[in-house]
Design an enzyme around this catalytic site. Structure first.
Site, short mmCIF file in Angstrom:
data_model
loop_
_atom_site.label_atom_id
_atom_site.label_comp_id
_atom_site.label_asym_id
_atom_site.label_seq_id
_atom_site.Cartn_x
_atom_site.Cartn_y
_atom_site.Cartn_z
N TYR A 278 26.08 2.86 44.47
CA TYR A 278 24.76 2.30 44.80
C TYR A 278 24.42 2.57 46.27
CZ TYR A 278 20.73 -0.65 43.87
OH TYR A 278 19.45 -1.11 43.68
N LYS B 251 18.42 -2.77 49.74
CA LYS B 251 18.18 -4.04 49.02
C LYS B 251 18.55 -5.23 49.90
CE LYS B 251 16.64 -2.64 44.98
NZ LYS B 251 15.18 -2.64 44.75
#
Ligand code: NAD
Length: 258
Positions: free
Chosen positions: A158, A165
């Site tokens: 990720y 995020k």
């Protein structure tokens, strides 16, 4: 208790196709009777969004282009919303982007350009659209964005998007604090992995889904409908005491350790 959003108008940003989480949100809001303004990024998505909007069986849905990487596009979009509806009651921001190569290998190798691009589209855009939306929320409002566990913990593959995020989640808290005095709430939903267009950019996505099925408390993967219904709650008055919060809709996976 049923939630009614009759007579209220919501902006839903980030529908690319029927798998998009934004489309799950749009359907939940539609079921509650809300009027919708749907925005898309690129011209080639317009047809998709138009076709999906027709299935909502309303004749007052508005479809607009908005490229959140460009201030003038955001300005144009919200000016048009102002002219067409005047007041809005909420907004769902379901947008992210990173170069595929920045989601592979190691985070330490992230380029400056890739870092800035991912943060621009996936994080800063929330602040930019919140600022524009605030002007149209004369009766107060609610803003919801989409995040992922990779913003709180290191999740394999990720990488850069996890850092973006984390920035998005911090933005939610600062925006919630700024906009609370105008009775505007800002929250995020941390969704479990869902097979969408964006998810295609994450390597080994299938094994992530398998792990959720095997190890999450609910032993099943998350659906866009589940996220949509939580967004409906956060965008409605039922959640009127909640702001600056991050709600996990991930079959409980975030509580599990090895
Ligand atoms: P998606 O590809 O369907 O949606 C992403 C959207 O971002 C697309 O509609 C795309 O057009 C839009 N976008 C990209 N660049 C843009 C720009 N410059 N201007 C305007 N829009 C732009 O994928 P999705 O999974 O529905 O993603 C929606 C959100 O949910 C993202 O923030 C994503 O990170 C988040 N999320 C997804 C998952 C998952 O597993 N799918 C899990 C947690 C969080």
């Amino acid at each position: 208790m049923t939630i009614s959003l009759q007579g209220k108008t919501f902006v839903v940003m980030g529908i690319a196709n029927k798998r998009s989480i934004a489309w799950g949100i749009a359907r939940s809001l539609n079921r509650a009777g809300a009027r919708l303004i749907l925005t898309y990024n690129r011209d080639r998505m317009q047809k998709n969004v138009q076709a999906l909007a027709e299935t909502l069986e309303r004749d007052d849905t508005i479809i607009l282009q908005c490229d959140v990487s460009k201030d003038e596009s955001i300005e144009r979009c919200f000016q048009e919303i102002k002219e067409k509806v005047g007041t809005i009651h909420g907004l769902a921001h379901s947008i992210a982007y990173a170069n595929k190569e920045d989601l592979e290998g190691e985070f330490v190798d992230t380029s400056r350009e890739g870092f800035l691009l991912a943060h621009n589209i996936s994080s800063y855009s929330l602040t930019a659209v919140a600022r524009a939306a605030k002007e149209l929320m004369a009766e107060g409002g609610s803003i919801v964005t989409l995040t992922y566990l990779g913003g709180e913990r290191v999740v394999k593959n990720y990488n850069l998007m996890g850092v973006a995020k984390a920035s998005l989640e911090a933005s939610v808290r600062y925006l919630a604090n700024d906009l609370g005095k105008d009775d505007i709430r800002v929250n995020s939903i941390s969704a479990g992995p869902i097979r969408t267009l964006s998810a295609k950019g994450v390597r080994d996505f299938n094994s992530v889904l398998n792990e959720i099925e095997e190890r999450s408390p609910l032993r099943r993967t998350t659906t866009a409908e589940e996220v949509g219904d939580t967004a409906l709650f956060l965008l409605s008055d039922l959640s009127r005491g909640i702001t600056g919060e991050n709600i996990h809709v991930d079959s409980g996976f975030h509580i599990v350790s090895i």
